[in-house]
Write a protein that holds these residues in place. Sequence first.
Motif, mmCIF file in Angstrom:
data_model
loop_
_atom_site.group_PDB
_atom_site.id
_atom_site.type_symbol
_atom_site.label_atom_id
_atom_site.label_comp_id
_atom_site.label_asym_id
_atom_site.label_seq_id
_atom_site.Cartn_x
_atom_site.Cartn_y
_atom_site.Cartn_z
ATOM 1 N N ASP A 13 -11.421 1.751 17.139
ATOM 2 C CA ASP A 13 -12.440 2.160 16.175
ATOM 3 C C ASP A 13 -12.003 1.908 14.735
ATOM 4 O OD1 ASP A 13 -10.502 4.145 15.910
ATOM 5 O OD2 ASP A 13 -11.997 5.718 15.562
ATOM 6 N N ARG A 14 -10.885 1.215 14.517
ATOM 7 C CA ARG A 14 -10.305 0.827 13.219
ATOM 8 C C ARG A 14 -9.439 1.909 12.588
ATOM 9 N NH1 ARG A 14 -11.009 -4.301 14.076
ATOM 10 N NH2 ARG A 14 -10.364 -4.693 11.918
ATOM 11 N N SER A 15 -9.365 3.109 13.170
ATOM 12 C CA SER A 15 -8.407 4.099 12.683
ATOM 13 C C SER A 15 -7.007 3.697 13.131
ATOM 14 C CB SER A 15 -8.753 5.498 13.216
ATOM 15 O OG SER A 15 -8.710 5.531 14.632
ATOM 16 N N TYR A 16 -5.990 4.317 12.526
ATOM 17 C CA TYR A 16 -4.623 3.955 12.894
ATOM 18 C C TYR A 16 -3.629 5.005 12.423
ATOM 19 C CZ TYR A 16 -4.204 1.982 8.073
ATOM 20 O OH TYR A 16 -4.195 1.780 6.714
ATOM 21 N N ILE A 17 -2.416 4.891 12.935
ATOM 22 C CA ILE A 17 -1.275 5.675 12.481
ATOM 23 C C ILE A 17 -0.277 4.688 11.885
ATOM 24 C CG2 ILE A 17 0.578 7.267 13.131
ATOM 25 C CD1 ILE A 17 -1.110 7.986 15.620
ATOM 26 N N GLU A 18 0.154 4.954 10.663
ATOM 27 C CA GLU A 18 1.162 4.112 10.019
ATOM 28 C C GLU A 18 2.521 4.766 10.180
ATOM 29 O OE1 GLU A 18 2.287 1.983 5.747
ATOM 30 O OE2 GLU A 18 0.314 2.915 6.039
ATOM 31 N N LEU A 19 3.440 4.086 10.850
ATOM 32 C CA LEU A 19 4.794 4.574 11.070
ATOM 33 C C LEU A 19 5.691 4.073 9.944
ATOM 34 C CD1 LEU A 19 5.076 3.730 14.883
ATOM 35 C CD2 LEU A 19 4.049 5.747 13.807
ATOM 36 N N GLU A 20 6.559 4.952 9.445
ATOM 37 C CA GLU A 20 7.441 4.571 8.349
ATOM 38 C C GLU A 20 8.852 5.046 8.627
ATOM 39 O OE1 GLU A 20 5.878 5.843 4.581
ATOM 40 O OE2 GLU A 20 4.494 4.155 4.579
ATOM 41 N N GLY A 21 9.823 4.278 8.149
ATOM 42 C CA GLY A 21 11.215 4.652 8.320
ATOM 43 C C GLY A 21 12.105 3.904 7.349
ATOM 44 N N ILE A 22 13.181 4.558 6.936
ATOM 45 C CA ILE A 22 14.146 3.956 6.024
ATOM 46 C C ILE A 22 15.091 3.070 6.826
ATOM 47 C CG2 ILE A 22 16.005 4.449 4.374
ATOM 48 C CD1 ILE A 22 14.571 7.143 3.869
ATOM 49 N N THR A 23 15.307 1.831 6.350
ATOM 50 C CA THR A 23 16.100 0.876 7.117
ATOM 51 C C THR A 23 17.464 0.584 6.520
ATOM 52 O OG1 THR A 23 15.039 -0.969 5.950
ATOM 53 C CG2 THR A 23 14.049 -0.259 8.033
ATOM 54 N N MET A 48 0.820 -1.208 0.000
ATOM 55 C CA MET A 48 0.000 0.000 0.000
ATOM 56 C C MET A 48 0.846 1.247 0.000
ATOM 57 S SD MET A 48 -3.085 1.071 2.592
ATOM 58 C CE MET A 48 -2.056 1.288 4.008
ATOM 59 N N ARG A 49 2.001 1.203 0.674
ATOM 60 C CA ARG A 49 2.826 2.418 0.743
ATOM 61 C C ARG A 49 3.301 2.855 -0.614
ATOM 62 N NH1 ARG A 49 7.304 0.716 3.508
ATOM 63 N NH2 ARG A 49 6.578 -1.409 3.352
ATOM 64 N N LEU A 50 3.605 1.885 -1.510
ATOM 65 C CA LEU A 50 4.079 2.255 -2.839
ATOM 66 C C LEU A 50 3.024 3.015 -3.600
ATOM 67 C CD1 LEU A 50 5.946 -1.022 -3.826
ATOM 68 C CD2 LEU A 50 6.943 1.142 -3.072
ATOM 69 N N PRO A 86 9.820 -4.468 2.753
ATOM 70 C CA PRO A 86 10.125 -5.154 1.497
ATOM 71 C C PRO A 86 11.302 -4.585 0.727
ATOM 72 C CG PRO A 86 8.231 -3.723 1.234
ATOM 73 C CD PRO A 86 8.592 -3.683 2.693
ATOM 74 N N ASN A 87 11.532 -3.259 0.787
ATOM 75 C CA ASN A 87 12.544 -2.629 -0.071
ATOM 76 C C ASN A 87 13.403 -1.610 0.679
ATOM 77 O OD1 ASN A 87 11.788 -3.800 -2.751
ATOM 78 N ND2 ASN A 87 9.843 -2.795 -2.257
ATOM 79 N N GLY A 88 13.516 -1.783 1.989
ATOM 80 C CA GLY A 88 14.311 -0.842 2.764
ATOM 81 C C GLY A 88 13.527 0.319 3.323
ATOM 82 N N VAL A 89 12.208 0.307 3.158
ATOM 83 C CA VAL A 89 11.330 1.282 3.807
ATOM 84 C C VAL A 89 10.328 0.475 4.624
ATOM 85 C CG1 VAL A 89 9.691 3.172 3.528
ATOM 86 C CG2 VAL A 89 11.618 2.961 1.945
ATOM 87 N N ALA A 90 10.505 0.454 5.945
ATOM 88 C CA ALA A 90 9.693 -0.383 6.830
ATOM 89 C C ALA A 90 8.489 0.391 7.344
ATOM 90 C CB ALA A 90 10.537 -0.867 8.007
ATOM 91 N N ASN A 91 7.457 -0.358 7.705
ATOM 92 C CA ASN A 91 6.304 0.266 8.346
ATOM 93 C C ASN A 91 5.877 -0.536 9.562
ATOM 94 O OD1 ASN A 91 5.103 -1.941 7.048
ATOM 95 N ND2 ASN A 91 3.299 -0.794 6.427
ATOM 96 N N ARG A 92 5.264 0.164 10.509
ATOM 97 C CA ARG A 92 4.646 -0.429 11.687
ATOM 98 C C ARG A 92 3.364 0.338 11.969
ATOM 99 N NH1 ARG A 92 10.390 -0.930 15.051
ATOM 100 N NH2 ARG A 92 11.240 -2.599 13.736
ATOM 101 N N TYR A 93 2.552 -0.160 12.901
ATOM 102 C CA TYR A 93 1.208 0.389 13.050
ATOM 103 C C TYR A 93 0.851 0.678 14.511
ATOM 104 C CZ TYR A 93 0.666 -1.406 8.304
ATOM 105 O OH TYR A 93 0.839 -1.672 6.974
ATOM 106 N N VAL A 94 0.123 1.770 14.703
ATOM 107 C CA VAL A 94 -0.583 2.051 15.954
ATOM 108 C C VAL A 94 -2.067 1.937 15.617
ATOM 109 C CG1 VAL A 94 -1.025 3.709 17.792
ATOM 110 C CG2 VAL A 94 1.234 3.630 16.696
ATOM 111 N N ARG A 95 -2.691 0.849 16.004
ATOM 112 C CA ARG A 95 -4.075 0.576 15.635
ATOM 113 C C ARG A 95 -5.003 0.870 16.812
ATOM 114 N NH1 ARG A 95 -4.413 -1.611 10.752
ATOM 115 N NH2 ARG A 95 -2.649 -2.745 9.857
ATOM 116 N N PHE A 96 -6.153 1.465 16.516
ATOM 117 C CA PHE A 96 -7.104 1.859 17.550
ATOM 118 C C PHE A 96 -8.376 1.020 17.463
ATOM 119 C CE2 PHE A 96 -4.600 5.733 16.622
ATOM 120 C CZ PHE A 96 -3.966 5.847 17.859
#
Length: 330
Positions: free
Chosen positions: A73-83, A1-3, A61-71
Amino acid sequence: MRLLLAFILLFGICQPAITATPAPATQSELDHVLLWGQSIDQVTAIMAVKLGFQIRPGRDPNGVANRYVRFSDRSYIELEGITRSNATMDPGMLADQAVLHGGPGARTFGLRSSALDQARSLLQRDGFTPTPIFSASRTDPDGGGPSRPPRWRLFAFQHQPLTSNLFFIDYAPSNTTSFSHADDRVAREHPNSARELSAVWLLSATADVDRRQLERLGYAKAKPIRIPQIAARGYCVPVGGKSIFVLEPDGAGIAARALHEGGPQILGLSIGVDDLPRAKRWAERGYETTLASYRGVLGHAFLAPTRTDLGLLIEFHEMSKTVSKDACGG
């Protein structure tokens, strides 16, 4: 999805001409925000250790990682960082990093729509430039397999209607077992008692531009607001049961400095919590300081001093105890 979300950033920001005809995006709700860290471990540590969120794993998958803060009510924050130094990034990611100069921050958020095709047609009819609808791969490792509907579908804009980047997204119904349902429920419980992403704060030089554009998108009933804690004024715009704050500086202060340093941006997030004193004490210990409480747009609140290390502010507010709530305050 990030791409595919990076497609949003590729086109820059362009304000279409204002017209009097509204273009409602039906049945939509505030869904999630993309938050870049200086690294994925840095942003994870701040959110977990200093602020008390539970962080869920993502992928790299390609050196850009993601993690999640899920709530809950189904909303969330997607954390991203270059690895890694040779990370593979598409032009949208490169453009985002150029704006952030390798630092933390957010420029993109999404609205969830259960009528995605209808919303796209209405927006196109009223002069916006939505992209085609993109779907998750049938072989998505987090999906249900080739026989199941795509895990998500989304569209962005060839010319962004707002001063921050917007997209619309919808998700396939979950194919969960009793065990995965229980795991999912536990994954949305946070030590700081957070329950929802309540509002996104958009900062620009002229708040009325974003207000009028949101009205064209179908989100009217804006309410004038002021946030003296950051020297900002503007409007609270209801979106479903939640809010988008469109803000501009109100004299010297945090908002003016942020706009000068980073241009239009997502300046802050409002997070609803069940136990405000618990969340406040967690942040005070994390930042080794005493934080002031105040009566904010969404009720009793405090502001965590996260702009230096996250590139945006996080406001925690007490969840409404009433059955119905006004998305922009009492």
